[in-house]
Enzyme design. Sequence first.
Site, short mmCIF file in Angstrom:
data_model
loop_
_atom_site.label_atom_id
_atom_site.label_comp_id
_atom_site.label_asym_id
_atom_site.label_seq_id
_atom_site.Cartn_x
_atom_site.Cartn_y
_atom_site.Cartn_z
N ASP A 259 2.12 4.22 2.72
CA ASP A 259 1.03 5.05 2.20
C ASP A 259 1.51 6.20 1.29
O ASP A 259 1.43 6.08 0.07
CB ASP A 259 0.17 5.59 3.36
N ASP A 260 1.98 7.29 1.86
CA ASP A 260 2.49 8.43 1.08
C ASP A 260 3.75 8.92 1.81
O ASP A 260 3.72 9.95 2.50
CB ASP A 260 1.45 9.55 1.03
N GLU B 230 -10.33 4.11 7.64
CA GLU B 230 -9.29 5.11 7.90
C GLU B 230 -10.00 6.33 8.49
O GLU B 230 -9.90 6.61 9.67
CB GLU B 230 -8.53 5.46 6.61
N HIS C 154 0.95 4.94 -2.52
CA HIS C 154 0.48 5.68 -3.70
C HIS C 154 1.70 6.23 -4.42
O HIS C 154 2.48 6.97 -3.81
CB HIS C 154 -0.44 6.82 -3.25
N HIS D 162 -9.75 1.36 0.17
CA HIS D 162 -9.52 2.09 1.42
C HIS D 162 -10.83 2.09 2.22
O HIS D 162 -11.87 2.49 1.70
CB HIS D 162 -9.16 3.55 1.14
N HIS E 256 0.83 -1.21 0.00
CA HIS E 256 0.00 0.00 0.00
C HIS E 256 0.87 1.26 0.00
O HIS E 256 1.31 1.73 1.05
CB HIS E 256 -0.91 -0.02 1.24
N1 ADE Z 1 -4.74 8.95 -1.51
C1 ADE Z 1 -3.45 9.12 -1.16
N2 ADE Z 1 -3.29 8.85 0.16
C2 ADE Z 1 -4.49 8.50 0.65
C3 ADE Z 1 -4.98 8.11 1.92
N3 ADE Z 1 -4.17 8.03 2.99
N4 ADE Z 1 -6.27 7.82 2.04
C4 ADE Z 1 -7.08 7.90 0.98
N5 ADE Z 1 -6.69 8.27 -0.24
C5 ADE Z 1 -5.40 8.56 -0.42
ZN ZN Z 2 -3.64 4.95 0.95
#
Ligand code: ADE
Ligand code: ZN
Length: 333
Positions: free
Chosen positions: A273-274, A195, A15, A192, A13
């Site tokens: 994640d990011d 969250e 992006h 997703h 996971h």
């Molecule tokens: N797009 C990029 N990061 C995200 C996240 N944490 N939750 C939902 N969409 C995303």
């Molecule tokens: Zn994500």
Amino acid sequence: MSEHVTVPKAELHCHIEGAAAPSLVARLADHYQIDVSAIIDGNGKYVWSDFTSFLETYDLASNVFKTPADYSLLSETYFRMLAAEGAIYGEVFISPDHAQSAGLSYASYVEGLAAGIERAKIDTGIEGRMIAIGVRHFGAAAVERVAREVIANPHPMVTGFGLAGDERDGHPANFARAFRMAGEAGLGLTAHAGEFGGPDSITAALDFLQVKRLGHGVRAIEEKDLIRRLVDEKIVLETCPGSNIALGVYSVLRFHPVNILRQEGVRITLNSDDPPFFGTTLGREYSSVSKTFGLSEADQIAITRTALEAAFCDEAARNRLMVRLDSAVTPAV
Ligand code: ADE
Ligand code: ZN
């Protein structure tokens, strides 16, 4: 096993646009004469304050990737970094909508990304796959368009379909048709949920989208019956603890439910994640979770094994990866 052995890791996971370092975004922005001063501060850090502004900054940063070469640079850089942290496998979410708004066709976007992943593999051995995502807050029609585009342009490295974006927007039922099409085309499915949404959001994703994996999913902790369901149905959670702390879903890591879920028998994986947005990396997720909750090397290896079991890859690749995992953890005699 020696303490110095790096635990083999796997990520499910991340992006890809969210993996772009601010320095790379600034460099491309300079090249294309795009003003990014509103999203990158004087210290070279992304500017955002909550989930909504994070998504806005993310969209603007994505907009500097214009060509297949820009995307191959991004994916090569990311997969090399993953490999340097001991990862043997990585899946990245790709967003055809973001590529389209930067002026790139789906096919060139995927080819660019695939070329970068292949280059990283040649040097490091890391295996990679892509999961095309629809953006929830763009609506059901946009998500279905992504599903159709992915199905019409099959690529051996695009093996999954998913749903990201603002979970507070749109019921999963709206996306059931897109997921049915993607599933029938043989793509692995993930969404997703859990969250920014609670247990109901998770239940709806499981009921309407037929997913066996959930992005985050950690708010299942709020409902005992749902935890039981995740265990019984062998649902795999792509947990991203550092992301959850950065976005304020939990205040500090020791209050994050990842370890309770694991102890309850839920299948969990660790993910970034990011990463530059949240000041994390896959390696940091493994080490901070292990330190906070006292996970042994064997526990961490079990987490990697869960990720490989749940990976959206063919069985031959999975078997090769399992051999790599097993050989890395066999004690020297
Ligand atoms: N797009 C990029 N990061 C995200 C996240 N944490 N939750 C939902 N969409 C995303
Ligand atoms: Zn994500």
